[in-house]
Write a protein that holds these residues in place. Sequence first.
Motif, PDB file in Angstrom:
ATOM      1  N   SER B 295       0.801  -1.244  -0.007  1.00 55.62           N
ATOM      2  CA  SER B 295       0.062   0.002   0.033  1.00 55.62           C
ATOM      3  C   SER B 295       0.670   1.201  -0.072  1.00 55.62           C
ATOM      4  CB  SER B 295      -0.735   0.060   1.274  1.00 55.62           C
ATOM      5  OG  SER B 295      -0.157   0.145   2.438  1.00 55.62           O
ATOM      6  N   ASP B 296       2.248   1.246   0.434  1.00 56.05           N
ATOM      7  CA  ASP B 296       3.025   2.356   0.583  1.00 56.05           C
ATOM      8  C   ASP B 296       2.396   3.230   1.620  1.00 56.05           C
ATOM      9  OD1 ASP B 296       5.361   2.697  -1.274  1.00 56.05           O
ATOM     10  OD2 ASP B 296       3.967   1.935  -2.603  1.00 56.05           O
ATOM     11  N   LYS B 297       1.438   2.409   2.490  1.00 54.57           N
ATOM     12  CA  LYS B 297       0.996   3.215   3.684  1.00 54.57           C
ATOM     13  C   LYS B 297       1.848   2.926   4.928  1.00 54.57           C
ATOM     14  CE  LYS B 297      -3.650   3.280   1.864  1.00 54.57           C
ATOM     15  NZ  LYS B 297      -4.937   3.040   1.781  1.00 54.57           N
ATOM     16  N   THR B 298       2.497   3.919   5.395  1.00 53.51           N
ATOM     17  CA  THR B 298       3.238   3.967   6.751  1.00 53.51           C
ATOM     18  C   THR B 298       2.566   3.729   7.982  1.00 53.51           C
ATOM     19  OG1 THR B 298       5.145   4.729   5.514  1.00 53.51           O
ATOM     20  CG2 THR B 298       5.258   4.812   8.040  1.00 53.51           C
ATOM     21  N   ILE B 299       2.830   3.113   8.964  1.00 52.75           N
ATOM     22  CA  ILE B 299       2.188   2.940  10.427  1.00 52.75           C
ATOM     23  C   ILE B 299       3.155   3.043  11.433  1.00 52.75           C
ATOM     24  CG2 ILE B 299       0.840   1.497  11.817  1.00 52.75           C
ATOM     25  CD1 ILE B 299      -0.082  -0.030   9.507  1.00 52.75           C
ATOM     26  N   VAL B 300       2.925   4.288  12.080  1.00 54.41           N
ATOM     27  CA  VAL B 300       4.120   4.614  13.241  1.00 54.41           C
ATOM     28  C   VAL B 300       3.220   4.532  14.363  1.00 54.41           C
ATOM     29  CG1 VAL B 300       5.787   5.868  11.793  1.00 54.41           C
ATOM     30  CG2 VAL B 300       3.744   7.060  12.914  1.00 54.41           C
ATOM     31  N   SER B 301       3.825   4.152  15.529  1.00 53.10           N
ATOM     32  CA  SER B 301       3.188   4.080  16.932  1.00 53.10           C
ATOM     33  C   SER B 301       4.301   4.808  17.916  1.00 53.10           C
ATOM     34  CB  SER B 301       3.056   2.575  17.047  1.00 53.10           C
ATOM     35  OG  SER B 301       4.342   1.923  16.899  1.00 53.10           O
ATOM     36  N   PRO B 302       4.360   5.885  18.077  1.00 49.24           N
ATOM     37  CA  PRO B 302       5.097   6.523  19.074  1.00 49.24           C
ATOM     38  C   PRO B 302       4.754   6.482  20.290  1.00 49.24           C
ATOM     39  CG  PRO B 302       4.432   8.286  17.795  1.00 49.24           C
ATOM     40  CD  PRO B 302       3.985   6.997  17.166  1.00 49.24           C
ATOM     41  N   LEU B 303       5.986   6.465  21.208  1.00 56.23           N
ATOM     42  CA  LEU B 303       5.585   6.537  22.708  1.00 56.23           C
ATOM     43  C   LEU B 303       5.836   7.932  23.023  1.00 56.23           C
ATOM     44  CD1 LEU B 303       5.312   4.785  25.544  1.00 56.23           C
ATOM     45  CD2 LEU B 303       7.765   4.749  25.434  1.00 56.23           C
ATOM     46  N   CYS B 304       5.470   8.614  24.124  1.00 54.19           N
ATOM     47  CA  CYS B 304       5.687   9.921  24.539  1.00 54.19           C
ATOM     48  C   CYS B 304       7.145  10.006  24.825  1.00 54.19           C
ATOM     49  CB  CYS B 304       4.632  10.221  25.648  1.00 54.19           C
ATOM     50  SG  CYS B 304       5.199  11.768  26.491  1.00 54.19           S
ATOM     51  N   PRO B 305       7.872  11.138  24.471  1.00 51.31           N
ATOM     52  CA  PRO B 305       9.166  11.270  24.696  1.00 51.31           C
ATOM     53  C   PRO B 305       9.361  12.180  25.850  1.00 51.31           C
ATOM     54  CG  PRO B 305       8.674  12.761  22.967  1.00 51.31           C
ATOM     55  CD  PRO B 305       7.315  12.021  23.385  1.00 51.31           C
ATOM     56  N   GLY B 306      10.323  12.335  26.170  1.00 53.27           N
ATOM     57  CA  GLY B 306      10.399  13.394  27.377  1.00 53.27           C
ATOM     58  C   GLY B 306      12.209  14.068  27.465  1.00 53.27           C
ATOM     59  N   GLY B 307      12.421  14.531  28.713  1.00 50.78           N
ATOM     60  CA  GLY B 307      13.838  15.113  28.800  1.00 50.78           C
ATOM     61  C   GLY B 307      13.806  16.483  28.545  1.00 50.78           C
ATOM     62  N   ARG B 308      14.797  17.162  28.992  1.00 54.29           N
ATOM     63  CA  ARG B 308      14.833  18.918  29.214  1.00 54.29           C
ATOM     64  C   ARG B 308      14.679  19.533  27.857  1.00 54.29           C
ATOM     65  NH1 ARG B 308      18.818  22.911  30.730  1.00 54.29           N
ATOM     66  NH2 ARG B 308      20.327  21.432  30.791  1.00 54.29           N
ATOM     67  N   LEU B 309      15.374  19.026  26.815  1.00 55.25           N
ATOM     68  CA  LEU B 309      15.439  19.712  25.689  1.00 55.25           C
ATOM     69  C   LEU B 309      14.166  19.753  25.052  1.00 55.25           C
ATOM     70  CD1 LEU B 309      17.263  21.002  23.527  1.00 55.25           C
ATOM     71  CD2 LEU B 309      17.295  18.672  22.381  1.00 55.25           C
ATOM     72  N   LEU B 310      13.403  18.526  24.850  1.00 49.87           N
ATOM     73  CA  LEU B 310      11.977  18.652  24.239  1.00 49.87           C
ATOM     74  C   LEU B 310      11.061  19.700  25.270  1.00 49.87           C
ATOM     75  CD1 LEU B 310      11.285  15.282  22.909  1.00 49.87           C
ATOM     76  CD2 LEU B 310      11.429  17.252  21.644  1.00 49.87           C
ATOM     77  N   MET B 311      11.279  19.434  26.442  1.00 52.39           N
ATOM     78  CA  MET B 311      10.160  20.250  27.285  1.00 52.39           C
ATOM     79  C   MET B 311      10.509  21.979  27.109  1.00 52.39           C
ATOM     80  SD  MET B 311       9.486  18.259  30.785  1.00 52.39           S
ATOM     81  CE  MET B 311      11.411  18.315  31.427  1.00 52.39           C
ATOM     82  N   ASP B 312      11.713  22.388  27.073  1.00 50.40           N
ATOM     83  CA  ASP B 312      12.169  23.525  26.755  1.00 50.40           C
ATOM     84  C   ASP B 312      11.618  23.845  25.433  1.00 50.40           C
ATOM     85  OD1 ASP B 312      13.714  24.264  28.786  1.00 50.40           O
ATOM     86  OD2 ASP B 312      15.629  23.721  27.778  1.00 50.40           O
ATOM     87  N   LYS B 313      11.526  23.249  24.220  1.00 48.45           N
ATOM     88  CA  LYS B 313      11.009  23.454  23.083  1.00 48.45           C
ATOM     89  C   LYS B 313       9.609  23.767  22.927  1.00 48.45           C
ATOM     90  CE  LYS B 313      15.011  22.614  20.254  1.00 48.45           C
ATOM     91  NZ  LYS B 313      15.227  23.419  19.146  1.00 48.45           N
ATOM     92  N   MET B 314       8.891  23.002  24.003  1.00 49.43           N
ATOM     93  CA  MET B 314       7.477  22.936  24.126  1.00 49.43           C
ATOM     94  C   MET B 314       6.982  24.185  24.744  1.00 49.43           C
ATOM     95  SD  MET B 314       6.367  20.412  22.244  1.00 49.43           S
ATOM     96  CE  MET B 314       7.812  20.057  21.223  1.00 49.43           C
TER      97      MET B 314
END
Lengths: 361, 361, 361, 361
Positions: B295-314
């Motif tokens: 199908s060329d359809k991609t399925i992803v299933s990410p878990l919530c990430p964390g850490g200072r850098l990402l929280m800073d960005k948000m």
Amino acid sequence: MLSKKGGCFMKGYALIGKNKTEWRDFSMPKINPYGAIIETKVVSPCTTDIHLLETGAVDNPSLIGKPMGHEMAGIVIEVGSEVKEFKVGDRVLVSATQANFRSLEAQAGMSKLADTNQYWMDDPERGGTFVEKYYLLDADMNLAHIPDSVTWEQAVMTPDMILTAFEGVREANIEFGDSVVFIGVGPVGLMGVQAAAIRGAGKIFAVGSRQVCFDVAKELGATDTIDYHDSDYVEEILKRNGGPVDRVVISSGTEDSLSIALKLVKRGGIVCNLASYFGHSSISIDLEAWAFGASDKTIVSPLCPGGRLLMDKMLKLIENGRIHPEKIITHKFYGMEKIEDAMQLFINRDRSLIKPVVFFD
Amino acid sequence: MLSKKGGCFMKGYALIGKNKTEWRDFSMPKINPYGAIIETKVVSPCTTDIHLLETGAVDNPSLIGKPMGHEMAGIVIEVGSEVKEFKVGDRVLVSATQANFRSLEAQAGMSKLADTNQYWMDDPERGGTFVEKYYLLDADMNLAHIPDSVTWEQAVMTPDMILTAFEGVREANIEFGDSVVFIGVGPVGLMGVQAAAIRGAGKIFAVGSRQVCFDVAKELGATDTIDYHDSDYVEEILKRNGGPVDRVVISSGTEDSLSIALKLVKRGGIVCNLASYFGHSSISIDLEAWAFGASDKTIVSPLCPGGRLLMDKMLKLIENGRIHPEKIITHKFYGMEKIEDAMQLFINRDRSLIKPVVFFD
Amino acid sequence: MLSKKGGCFMKGYALIGKNKTEWRDFSMPKINPYGAIIETKVVSPCTTDIHLLETGAVDNPSLIGKPMGHEMAGIVIEVGSEVKEFKVGDRVLVSATQANFRSLEAQAGMSKLADTNQYWMDDPERGGTFVEKYYLLDADMNLAHIPDSVTWEQAVMTPDMILTAFEGVREANIEFGDSVVFIGVGPVGLMGVQAAAIRGAGKIFAVGSRQVCFDVAKELGATDTIDYHDSDYVEEILKRNGGPVDRVVISSGTEDSLSIALKLVKRGGIVCNLASYFGHSSISIDLEAWAFGASDKTIVSPLCPGGRLLMDKMLKLIENGRIHPEKIITHKFYGMEKIEDAMQLFINRDRSLIKPVVFFD
Amino acid sequence: MLSKKGGCFMKGYALIGKNKTEWRDFSMPKINPYGAIIETKVVSPCTTDIHLLETGAVDNPSLIGKPMGHEMAGIVIEVGSEVKEFKVGDRVLVSATQANFRSLEAQAGMSKLADTNQYWMDDPERGGTFVEKYYLLDADMNLAHIPDSVTWEQAVMTPDMILTAFEGVREANIEFGDSVVFIGVGPVGLMGVQAAAIRGAGKIFAVGSRQVCFDVAKELGATDTIDYHDSDYVEEILKRNGGPVDRVVISSGTEDSLSIALKLVKRGGIVCNLASYFGHSSISIDLEAWAFGASDKTIVSPLCPGGRLLMDKMLKLIENGRIHPEKIITHKFYGMEKIEDAMQLFINRDRSLIKPVVFFD
């Protein structure tokens, strides 16, 4: 006002030589089965037109004698027998880059490098968009339907201003919360600010010199405006950001721009160049800013892309209220012959100008 | 109100068994040189807490007897000797996923898979965030400074609601003008709508069933709201979009969701799953929707990430007015003991609830 | 041969000043709980060492008085109490870039920018790898187990030669069948040729001047060898390739290299710089080759990365017979004191030298 | 041997119904200006042909009465007036997927989804490649020149076997040193093993059941061969690899394959499906292996791509000795009529068969 000719002639605003233009009659082309003819409703001159005018198109002598211009929208008045998606009466946007999608460049995802836009081509029968009726070779691939809720003036910002800026921001690969500097906030830089804002940037620094641009930059998403006449503006950005930024987009460049951008961007960051550097043979990179070659700073330099799919996507952004390209339009003219007045604003370096549009009626 | 104990004890809201909780006293931990203790200012219960409560944490028996909760913000009251970036008195956000960044997972860019958050770990001394004072192992890596202009309630939406949703939208790799469907518009789905809007989506379909969610969805950027009780809602989306969409994000799922998502998405598109499917052993993919495997359809299933850098960005997104997480908060409670009332809203499947917060004073 | 000292002293080859080195005794460090001490089995000097020697480390004055060197492998003789993955007696490879993985740079996937390798640091107790016993701060993160079937000499090619080259090829993003030019085929360039071959390149042009390098280049996967002394070598490559190539990797550079690479690469292609440009303040880009700023040519400039995960991956390539780094070793010395002889080969610009190794016993 | 007809008729091997084929005469097509006619030199039947034969093409009734086949190479005998890159006498490879590059799918980089290959199309004048003379619509886009050093039999492995496998490996995004499992080592799986080896994989596990395939797998780069009849083969792979692998490619699938692949792959890894699952309505995903929806395991399912550019790239890999597709050819037939014998090998499930080729003279 210019008299509009019927029959097999049409009026066009032609480049004749260095700083010389002329209104000329052009014969109507005979269209191929995939082609279409568009009655021009609105055009917009651009700094590229001025560059060609002021240099007499030294690098593209074949442009002499042809109509200028590459930004336009209008109404379909004739289609070839094989055109499937467009019919007479449709409101359409015309791609500035008109790729031959039957090319290896297109197969490589770089259709923009297989440009067959008549404006640039060595074909005596083809020309730019500053004409009453515009002929393009492949309608299904290079036109886009303008949604009802999108105005002519919004539409005509798409093929070059929006697509150049959004391609730049796409290549700059901005991530959520990233800090971004725009060096130059003319029309492309401002559309870049908008693109960065709806791509998830955090802090956006708009570097320019004119209040009219700063005001629009703020409306479109800039958090900080920076005057490059301040001798310490690079340090000021680094200070306000708490260190180097994640991304830099150059839309207006001098010989120093690339080195300044490399100073501003952090290691691991991206510098995207959208500026043209004509009249020089080389540009230099400050080696300290480039960590003597091991900086992990990426430099990209994308050309404006085109084609129906990308125009459709951009029009969806306007239609759904995500972006507001009309905000960069500072001057509106009515009547084809006012192209001259619009061009004159550029020639005069008018400080109130961001982007003009000329409606043909 | 609960009396706050000083000295070496602190009050916590502990999971005791299936549908059983209890207020307990916990002894204060002795911090390691990289750790910190945070006085809790605000927490937010989440459906994961309810899942654990209603199942008695059958899959994580070590959670029994420990404080619940994983979303919180507060004030630093003690730091270890090696902590460099935080000091007593700082307003801080606590990462829900507290990675050990000294791990091969982190070297692979998947620090979230090296989670040492006490909430989940088999360590009798560690627990969740529904406590007066919260201890974390690595402050420099897993805390973030809350900017002055960001409120406590905005901040506490970050570690799970925003980060889960924004990770999903990042993995969905939305391009400018893309059409996106959100299946489920609870708090994560709504933050996903917001994320898609500031990532450059065109049309955004919010699929849910409650008006309170639809109203917020519209405010955050949805162009269309769709009630999944309408038997033909899939066809309705395909019709409104003029064909399959570019991206689908599932934040609330049933056994059919993956197949529905594959029906909605175009070939070449991406389905991002953020939903949890507990209580089942398998989920099925409709083979026709999957083009029988090609199908060329991609399925992803990410878990919530964390850490200072990402929280800073948000937090930068909130600080600069790009996102408005406070809009998903429907209920506010004051006093630590009100955690019970907040939890009850979930247990009752209260139809006015999107997300509650509990301020501790 | 140097007498090996026991107890609390160890012999090291120290940089004293411009073109001056000395054998010195260094006191044994007291290790931290995450650290380890490695008995050196093999080292390899590198052009960076020579650059430091010939300039007297003007840009890093703190290196004076410390042992030189950053490429080594050996046997663990002591580990800190918190080290989990390594024990006394293990054969290990030492990372040249020794990141602090507890850093925001590492969270951003750029651990190499948080380098704490003592060789480079302003810490009087730390130094390079040209010592009998080497102390590193974080064993679990910066060592890798050497598989039984991998020799010492293969292993020691990994931390800088292989990792620099493979990072370059990774960033050059070579696709199946791509044509690639390597400007410079010293040890890093040759490992790049190997990397390109096992990354799926089609035609690989090796640009250099020495037959010894050309011979190895052919063995490692080059299809064409090109002498840069031929005045028309750029045209020759373009001719043989039937036009510009897809990728260019510069591992040995002069002031012209970047412009030459931009001439060689096609629009849409990538230039990866791995060369260092010391002794200059700027490097120039030919504007015509850069299409005056809109070339769609990307320039990347990666630093060598490190860490256990990447070293493990590279060792797997050697273990499984995918790559043959031993082929670039032209000189082998036995005895620690032979470091001087190995260094002399570089100083003499010995034309038979690609890469030397020094076994300590 | 069949008599070859001249003039305006040509012989073809047509599908007539379930398990029924027939040699028929087809009239020569009149080519369009962009088309070409190729005299067939070599073809190769494929499991897709057998699937169509054994089901009577229930899902594509328009195929009944047409020639079968989609893998071929031959010599140009006629070109349309607008064909620029090919001329009579050229040795050429024919794309199995013959995209209309003038399509939005192609603009989106998914030309394979705009397939106009006559084999699949509802056009009574078009058909497959098992004919004396084959007509294609767009020569410049869908043919490739076969280099002199590439044999007919190597070439004919390219349009489906190599391109399907290499697309799968590209989408699996293998990084240097990654461990990869191939579930199924028929011709596509074996070309996948080769692709993984020249894309930089470390350990490569080939899962199958026949020694003939295992032998070739070893030659093409597999490090381990695994018989799926061993009940604990999943555990065996996990043990040999020291834990889950980085990537799994399924080229031959059953209803369990996706769940097995998810068990084998590590979190953060990629499963690439190349298998077709006909005869079923759904396939299931084991929820524990998928971490109940938050596994960070990506599933991709690419279709075989086509077009001149990609074929050129693959031919460069053969020409430069990087890959050896001839190794998967176990049976060679001479004479067009031997297509029947080649097909019979599949029908008989001949255990010595990997891939047959039929030379037409």
